[in-house]
Motif scaffolding. Structure first.
Motif, short mmCIF file in Angstrom:
data_model
loop_
_atom_site.label_atom_id
_atom_site.label_comp_id
_atom_site.label_asym_id
_atom_site.label_seq_id
_atom_site.Cartn_x
_atom_site.Cartn_y
_atom_site.Cartn_z
N LYS A 19 0.84 -1.20 0.00
CA LYS A 19 0.00 0.00 0.00
C LYS A 19 0.87 1.24 0.00
O LYS A 19 1.96 1.26 0.58
CB LYS A 19 -0.91 0.00 1.24
N GLU A 20 0.35 2.26 -0.64
CA GLU A 20 1.08 3.53 -0.65
C GLU A 20 0.91 4.22 0.70
O GLU A 20 -0.16 4.22 1.28
CB GLU A 20 0.53 4.42 -1.76
N GLU A 21 1.98 4.82 1.16
CA GLU A 21 1.94 5.51 2.44
C GLU A 21 1.25 6.86 2.28
O GLU A 21 1.36 7.51 1.24
CB GLU A 21 3.35 5.70 2.98
N GLU A 22 0.56 7.27 3.33
CA GLU A 22 -0.11 8.57 3.31
C GLU A 22 0.92 9.68 3.49
O GLU A 22 1.84 9.57 4.30
CB GLU A 22 -1.16 8.65 4.41
N THR A 23 0.72 10.73 2.76
CA THR A 23 1.61 11.89 2.91
C THR A 23 0.85 13.01 3.62
O THR A 23 -0.38 13.12 3.50
CB THR A 23 2.09 12.38 1.53
N PHE A 24 1.55 13.82 4.36
CA PHE A 24 0.94 14.89 5.13
C PHE A 24 1.13 16.26 4.46
O PHE A 24 1.07 17.29 5.10
CB PHE A 24 1.54 14.94 6.54
N GLU A 25 1.34 16.26 3.17
CA GLU A 25 1.59 17.52 2.47
C GLU A 25 0.31 18.35 2.33
O GLU A 25 0.34 19.57 2.41
CB GLU A 25 2.18 17.24 1.09
N ILE A 32 -2.27 18.55 4.36
CA ILE A 32 -2.96 18.80 5.62
C ILE A 32 -2.51 20.14 6.20
O ILE A 32 -1.32 20.43 6.28
CB ILE A 32 -2.68 17.66 6.63
#
Length: 116
Positions: free
Chosen positions: A97-103, A105
């Motif tokens: 799975k692709e990791e979530e990015t916090f860009e 937010i």
């Protein structure tokens, strides 16, 4: 006189021989001497045997199970069904799975939850 001599000879033989039957204890103290020689499951349990063609037979089995299925010979199956069974038996590995990015937010909206 001969009869009384034979009788006395039998009495002497009876005294010198050990008794023919050994004394056995049929009570709770018998188990303290040694364990009983029995199988793991002393009784037979009712069970349903399912054959590869789907027929069923009721029989008595040594272990308490409800259903016992016979193994299926994969060499007798058509090629498509054999591959489908192998695919179900050995599923493919899950994709990473692709990791979530916090860009995307905005951190200022959550600033009130932080402790000072």
């Amino acid at each position: 006189m001969a009869a009384s001599g034979a009788l006395s000879a039998l009495r002497l033989l009876a005294r010198s021989r050990p008794p023919l039957c050994a004394c056995t204890r049929s009570n709770s103290n018998r188990a303290a001497i040694g364990h009983l020689q029995r199988q793991r499951y002393g009784r037979l349990y009712p069970m349903l045997l399912v054959s590869t063609d789907g027929s069923t037979v009721r029989l008595r089995y040594g272990e308490p199970k409800r259903i016992l299925m016979m193994p299926l010979d994969s060499n007798t199956l058509p090629e498509a069904e054999r591959r489908a069974r192998l695919r179900r038996q050995f599923p493919s590995k899950p994709k990473a799975k692709e990791e979530e990015t916090f860009e995307g937010i905005d951190l200022d909206t959550y600033k009130k939850f932080w402790k000072k």
